[in-house]
Write an enzyme that holds these catalytic residues in place. Sequence first.
Site, PDB file in Angstrom:
ATOM      1  CB  CYS A 159      -0.938  -0.008   1.200  1.00  0.00           C
ATOM      2  SG  CYS A 159      -1.904  -1.535   1.283  1.00  0.00           S
ATOM      3  CD  GLU A 201      -1.371   7.161  10.132  1.00  0.00           C
ATOM      4  OE1 GLU A 201      -0.968   7.984   9.283  1.00  0.00           O
ATOM      5  OE2 GLU A 201      -2.299   6.342   9.903  1.00  0.00           O
ATOM      6  CG  PHE A 244      -0.296  -6.007   4.199  1.00  0.00           C
ATOM      7  CD1 PHE A 244      -0.732  -5.351   5.326  1.00  0.00           C
ATOM      8  CD2 PHE A 244      -1.232  -6.735   3.462  1.00  0.00           C
ATOM      9  CE1 PHE A 244      -2.051  -5.393   5.728  1.00  0.00           C
ATOM     10  CE2 PHE A 244      -2.570  -6.794   3.850  1.00  0.00           C
ATOM     11  CZ  PHE A 244      -2.978  -6.111   4.985  1.00  0.00           C
TER      12      PHE A 244
END
Length: 416
Positions: free
Chosen positions: A165, A316, A403
């Site tokens: 991603c 995050e 990932f």
Amino acid sequence: MQLKRVVVTGMGALTPIGNNLEAYWEGLRTGKSGSAPITYFDTEKFKTSFACELKGYNPEDFFDRKEARKLDRFAQYALVSSDEAIADSGIDLDNVDKFRVGVVWGAGIGGLETFQNEVIGYANGDGTPRFNPFFIPKMIADIAPGNISIKHGFMGPNYTTVSACASSANAMIDALNYIRLGHCDVIVTGGSEAAVTIAGMGGFNAMHALSTRNDSPETASRPFDATRDGFVLGEGAGALILEEYEHAKARGAKIYAEVLGGGLSSDAYHMTAPHPEGIGVVKVMENCLQNAGLKPEDVDAINTHGTSTPLGDVAELKAISKVFGDHATKININSTKSMTGHLLGAAGAIEAIASILAMEHSLVPPTINHNVVDEQIDPSLNLTLNKAQKREVNVAMSNTFGFGGHNACVLFKKLG
């Protein structure tokens, strides 16, 4: 060596909430959800029956029927978005040194539908390997930039970055560095993905990554909400024209923003899960700030990776609080994946575009679908919940993680 300045002079978008740049911004501005029941295949036996598909996209609006059959959807999307970005840049392709124009593109998976259909066709046959002669060139992830360069005659660097991603954010950083170092004048960069397929949905469901909120698909992508249960798969593409500043200035180009820097890091922790304390995410933002020559207090807005997963969102935000300290509460933090879903390898590109448009319009798009406060998240953070917020944005950060522990971060600045 004096590094050259790099600016964005064109953009193109093909997304679940708008099929061009203008429509994409309208979707972002108004908090539009792109999630709906899947139309591409029968989902009766799938755990998840919805995704963020493109709406009203017809390949024959852009390609003749014969050409479209030679292109997987992810490559079609790359060509459509890059054509819009090139046109938006106003660059005269007959008056550029095409050896100094490159294409650096991101794709996390590539031609998944092509691979899936060819294998299914073989499995349903009599064992004779009757594969389409375009099987391999349609499937391979590097075919998207290859097709862009073939169409326009660009003969500079040409390749695909694959980092799940983070792929298109990696592509943008590579493009930035090629121009900074003087190797290119212009690079078409971005990413595309078309994984809303039987294999894509089945595979992500098997690893419990997707939301299964089939009763309310339009609200299923809910970053930072306590009831989030996984991401919503999206598809599409985003393209940006990166150009050396003096080259752009000499031709009188419109400049959207300057690309100040990029950062990379690895979690080195787990194949799919983020480090719970966000150590790699802390480092990637610190690296990006250092590369851009900025201090934490210079940043006005952060478009987070914010996928709507239980672990990732918290990690995050913890990392943002650690890097930015007291200034974190003064930043507009958002997740546009609440609207677009997760476009995998194209996520970094469309989210960079969202960050740049926020600067241009002095408006930060919302994080929609938030109703329940998560007690693990610092309540003092401004997560731009449910409604766009007016704000002068001079410096914007875009985070993208993949990932395998791949982390990428890009910083943009509004030119005064």
